[in-house]
Design a protein around this motif. Structure first.
Motif, PDB file in Angstrom:
ATOM      1  N   LYS A   1      27.633 -97.977 -35.623  1.00 23.29           N
ATOM      2  CA  LYS A   1      28.033 -96.877 -36.501  1.00 23.29           C
ATOM      3  C   LYS A   1      26.878 -96.456 -37.406  1.00 23.29           C
ATOM      4  N   ARG A   2      26.104 -97.437 -37.875  1.00 29.71           N
ATOM      5  CA  ARG A   2      24.934 -97.099 -38.691  1.00 29.71           C
ATOM      6  C   ARG A   2      23.897 -96.334 -37.870  1.00 29.71           C
ATOM      7  N   ALA A   3      23.840 -96.607 -36.568  1.00 27.47           N
ATOM      8  CA  ALA A   3      22.900 -95.900 -35.695  1.00 27.47           C
ATOM      9  C   ALA A   3      23.315 -94.457 -35.460  1.00 27.47           C
ATOM     10  N   GLY A   4      24.577 -94.131 -35.815  1.00 27.11           N
ATOM     11  CA  GLY A   4      25.034 -92.753 -35.682  1.00 27.11           C
ATOM     12  C   GLY A   4      26.162 -92.542 -34.700  1.00 27.11           C
ATOM     13  N   ALA A   5      26.713 -93.629 -34.120  1.00 24.55           N
ATOM     14  CA  ALA A   5      27.805 -93.483 -33.159  1.00 24.55           C
ATOM     15  C   ALA A   5      29.026 -92.874 -33.848  1.00 24.55           C
ATOM     16  N   ASP A   6      29.570 -91.832 -33.249  1.00 24.11           N
ATOM     17  CA  ASP A   6      30.771 -91.205 -33.798  1.00 24.11           C
ATOM     18  C   ASP A   6      32.022 -91.998 -33.459  1.00 24.11           C
ATOM     19  N   LYS A   7      31.989 -92.662 -32.308  1.00 21.09           N
ATOM     20  CA  LYS A   7      33.129 -93.483 -31.904  1.00 21.09           C
ATOM     21  C   LYS A   7      32.628 -94.688 -31.142  1.00 21.09           C
ATOM     22  N   CYS A   8      33.097 -95.870 -31.533  1.00 20.98           N
ATOM     23  CA  CYS A   8      32.737 -97.110 -30.853  1.00 20.98           C
ATOM     24  C   CYS A   8      33.963 -97.657 -30.132  1.00 20.98           C
ATOM     25  N   VAL A   9      33.784 -98.023 -28.885  1.00 26.50           N
ATOM     26  CA  VAL A   9      34.859 -98.616 -28.099  1.00 26.50           C
ATOM     27  C   VAL A   9      34.480-100.055 -27.793  1.00 26.50           C
ATOM     28  N   GLU A  10      35.257-100.988 -28.331  1.00 23.14           N
ATOM     29  CA  GLU A  10      34.990-102.411 -28.121  1.00 23.14           C
ATOM     30  C   GLU A  10      35.714-102.840 -26.847  1.00 23.14           C
TER      31      GLU A  10
ATOM     32  N   SER B   1      16.594 -94.775 -23.567  1.00 22.68           N
ATOM     33  CA  SER B   1      16.093 -94.858 -24.936  1.00 22.68           C
ATOM     34  C   SER B   1      14.756 -94.137 -25.116  1.00 22.68           C
ATOM     35  N   GLU B   2      14.196 -93.601 -24.026  1.00 26.31           N
ATOM     36  CA  GLU B   2      12.933 -92.868 -24.106  1.00 26.31           C
ATOM     37  C   GLU B   2      13.193 -91.387 -24.362  1.00 26.31           C
ATOM     38  N   ASP B   3      12.428 -90.828 -25.271  1.00 27.23           N
ATOM     39  CA  ASP B   3      12.616 -89.418 -25.634  1.00 27.23           C
ATOM     40  C   ASP B   3      12.411 -88.483 -24.447  1.00 27.23           C
ATOM     41  N   SER B   4      11.432 -88.791 -23.595  1.00 28.86           N
ATOM     42  CA  SER B   4      11.142 -87.909 -22.457  1.00 28.86           C
ATOM     43  C   SER B   4      12.322 -87.839 -21.495  1.00 28.86           C
TER      44      SER B   4
ATOM     45  N   ALA C   1      22.877-106.360 -24.383  1.00 28.37           N
ATOM     46  CA  ALA C   1      23.499-105.111 -23.937  1.00 28.37           C
ATOM     47  C   ALA C   1      23.827-104.210 -25.123  1.00 28.37           C
ATOM     48  N   ASP C   2      24.367-104.798 -26.193  1.00 29.80           N
ATOM     49  CA  ASP C   2      24.707-104.010 -27.378  1.00 29.80           C
ATOM     50  C   ASP C   2      23.448-103.483 -28.068  1.00 29.80           C
ATOM     51  N   ALA C   3      22.413-104.303 -28.119  1.00 35.54           N
ATOM     52  CA  ALA C   3      21.158-103.854 -28.734  1.00 35.54           C
ATOM     53  C   ALA C   3      20.585-102.663 -27.982  1.00 35.54           C
ATOM     54  N   ARG C   4      20.703-102.687 -26.672  1.00 39.71           N
ATOM     55  CA  ARG C   4      20.219-101.580 -25.859  1.00 39.71           C
ATOM     56  C   ARG C   4      21.049-100.317 -26.113  1.00 39.71           C
ATOM     57  N   SER C   5      22.356-100.480 -26.213  1.00 40.92           N
ATOM     58  CA  SER C   5      23.231 -99.331 -26.484  1.00 40.92           C
ATOM     59  C   SER C   5      22.939 -98.727 -27.851  1.00 40.92           C
ATOM     60  N   ILE C   6      22.693 -99.590 -28.841  1.00 38.78           N
ATOM     61  CA  ILE C   6      22.387 -99.111 -30.193  1.00 38.78           C
ATOM     62  C   ILE C   6      21.043 -98.380 -30.215  1.00 38.78           C
ATOM     63  N   LEU C   7      20.059 -98.925 -29.496  1.00 40.99           N
ATOM     64  CA  LEU C   7      18.753 -98.268 -29.426  1.00 40.99           C
ATOM     65  C   LEU C   7      18.879 -96.893 -28.766  1.00 40.99           C
ATOM     66  N   THR C   8      19.691 -96.799 -27.725  1.00 49.90           N
ATOM     67  CA  THR C   8      19.930 -95.510 -27.072  1.00 49.90           C
ATOM     68  C   THR C   8      20.617 -94.543 -28.011  1.00 49.90           C
ATOM     69  N   THR C   9      21.563 -95.054 -28.804  1.00 49.13           N
ATOM     70  CA  THR C   9      22.255 -94.207 -29.789  1.00 49.13           C
ATOM     71  C   THR C   9      21.271 -93.630 -30.793  1.00 49.13           C
ATOM     72  N   LEU C  10      20.357 -94.453 -31.271  1.00 46.78           N
ATOM     73  CA  LEU C  10      19.340 -93.976 -32.211  1.00 46.78           C
ATOM     74  C   LEU C  10      18.475 -92.888 -31.577  1.00 46.78           C
TER      75      LEU C  10
ATOM     76  N   LYS D   1      20.642 -89.608 -31.229  1.00 43.68           N
ATOM     77  CA  LYS D   1      20.853 -88.958 -32.526  1.00 43.68           C
ATOM     78  C   LYS D   1      19.545 -88.432 -33.108  1.00 43.68           C
ATOM     79  N   GLY D   2      18.434 -89.039 -32.716  1.00 46.10           N
ATOM     80  CA  GLY D   2      17.147 -88.544 -33.181  1.00 46.10           C
ATOM     81  C   GLY D   2      16.828 -87.167 -32.637  1.00 46.10           C
ATOM     82  N   GLN D   3      17.315 -86.863 -31.432  1.00 44.86           N
ATOM     83  CA  GLN D   3      17.059 -85.554 -30.832  1.00 44.86           C
ATOM     84  C   GLN D   3      18.192 -84.564 -31.077  1.00 44.86           C
TER      85      GLN D   3
END
Length: 336
Positions: free
Chosen positions: A231-240, A168-171, A197-206, A209-211
Motif C-alpha cells: 500500500k505504501r508503494a501505491g497499490a490501490d487494492k491488495c489481494v492476499e 520492474s524495468e521502465d523500458s 515474490a512479494d518484494a518483486r510485486s512491490i518493486l513492480t508496483t513502485l 506508479k512511477g510512470q
C-alpha cells in the motif's frame, strides 16, 4: 563530393521497402512518359502512358494499350525486366516485413500503441483466468500481458498484446504504454520464497506508479506482513491470495459445500450479475428494508452496502441510506 556523400548517407537510412517503392514508381512514371512521347497517337495522354506502364509492371496486362513501334517495344522490354524485378522485390519485402512483425509480436518485442487498456503482469493460471474473464466481460477492451518467462504468447489469446521482459524495468513498462493504461493487475510469481515474490510485486508496483501515478493498480500479495508495504508503494487494492485460499479450504472443511457457494458467487461476478448500484436521491434517508421490495421486483437482490470505502454485508434492515452509498446487488438473468 560532400553533397554526394550526404546523399549516400541519407539513402543509407531509408528502409529497403521505401527504396523499392520509389524504384517501382519511378520506373513506371519514366516508362509511361517515354511511350507517350514516342507514340502520342496511341498513348494520347501522359496518364494513359503511365497507366500502361503500371499495368505492365504489375503483370496484370489488360491489353487495352499495346505499343507498336520497335523503339517503344524496346522500352516495354526494359520496363518488364527492370520494373517487374523491382515489383517482385517490393512484394516479397512487404511479405517478409509482415511475417517479421507477426513473429516479433508473438515474441513480445513490439510496443503497444493503444490507450485505456488493462495491463496484466505475470503469467500463471490466475492471470490466465483473469484475462479470460476480462475478455468475456469487456470484449472490446485491449489487454497487454507482461512476462519474462514466456517465449511467446499462447495461441489461444489472439487479442492480447504480449510484452516480454522484467516488469520492474521502465523500458518494459513504456513498451506496454503503461502511462495511458486504465488499470494494472500484478500477480505474484510463485518461485522461490513468498517474501521474494512479494518484494518483486512491490518493486513492480513502485515502477508502475512511477510512470502512471493515477492508474488503478491491484496487487496480489502472498504474506500478510507485506500488505502495508504494498500500500505504501501505491497499490490501490491488495489481494492476499494465500489467506483467501486458506480461508476457503478451512470453511469447506468445517462446512461442506462452502466452496460451491463461493464459486457460484464468483460466477455471478463473471457474468456481470453482481453490481454496485449508486443510491439515488429518492432513496437517501430511507431504510434498507424499505428499498428491498422495489429492488426485488426488478430482479435484484440486495446483499450488502458500500459506504466510505467499506463493504458491509447483510447490514441491519433499519440502516438509513446516505448520499454516495452503493448497494451491492445480484441481478437475475431476467433482470431489466
Amino acid at each position: 563530393m560532400q553533397q554526394w556523400l550526404f546523399i549516400r548517407t541519407l539513402l543509407g537510412h531509408v528502409p529497403l521497402v521505401v527504396k523499392l517503392l520509389f524504384a517501382v514508381l519511378g520506373s513506371g512514371v519514366l516508362a509511361g512518359a517515354l511511350v507517350h512521347l514516342l507514340e502520342p497517337e496511341r498513348f494520347s495522354t501522359w496518364f494513359e502512358g503511365i497507366w500502361w506502364a503500371f499495368i505492365t509492371v504489375s503483370t496484370v496486362g489488360y491489353g487495352d494499350f499495346v505499343p507498336e513501334s520497335t523503339i517503344t517495344r524496346v522500352v516495354a522490354i526494359v520496363l518488364i525486366f527492370v520494373g517487374v524485378g523491382f515489383m517482385t522485390l517490393l512484394v516479397t519485402s512487404f511479405a517478409g516485413a509482415a511475417v517479421s512483425i507477426n513473429q516479433s509480436a508473438k515474441e513480445g518485442v513490439i510496443s503497444f500503441i493503444g490507450e485505456d487498456h488493462i495491463v496484466v503482469i505475470g503469467w500463471n493460471e490466475r492471470s490466465r483466468q483473469s484475462i479470460e474473464n476480462i475478455q468475456l466481460a469487456l470484449p472490446q477492451i485491449k489487454i497487454v500481458l507482461i512476462d519474462e518467462t514466456l517465449d511467446e504468447l499462447p495461441k489461444e489469446f489472439k487479442n492480447v498484446h504480449f510484452v516480454k521482459g522484467n516488469s520492474s524495468e521502465d523500458s518494459i513498462l513504456k513498451q506496454a504504454n503503461i502511462s495511458l493504461a486504465r488499470s494494472v493487475l500484478i500477480t505474484a510469481k510463485h518461485q522461490g520464497s513468498e517474501f521474494t515474490a512479494d518484494a518483486r510485486s512491490i518493486l513492480t508496483t513502485l515502477a508502475v506508479k512511477g510512470q502512471n501515478p493515477d492508474v488503478y493498480t491491484t496487487v496480489e500479495i502472498l504474506t500478510k506482513e507485506q500488505l502495508a508495504n504494498a500500500k505504501r508503494a501505491g497499490a490501490d487494492k491488495c489481494v492476499e491470495s494465500t489467506t483467501l485460499t486458506g480461508s476457503v479450504l478451512t470453511s469447506n472443511l468445517l462446512h461442506q459445500q462452502t466452496s460451491d457457494v463461493i464459486n457460484q458467487f464468483l460466477e455471478y461476478n463473471e457474468k456481470n450479475l453482481l453490481e454496485f448500484e449508486l443510491v439515488t436521491e429518492k432513496l437517501v434517508g430511507r431504510s434498507l428494508i424499505d428499498t428491498l421490495p422495489n429492488f426485488y421486483k426488478k430482479g435484484m437482490l440486495i446483499i450488502g452496502l458500500k459506504r466510505s470505502g467499506q463493504i458491509l454485508f447483510h447490514p441491519h434492515s433499519s440502516l438509513l441510506l446516505e448520499p454516495n452509498d452503493e448497494l451491492i446487488v445480484i441481478k437475475s438473468n431476467k433482470a431489466t
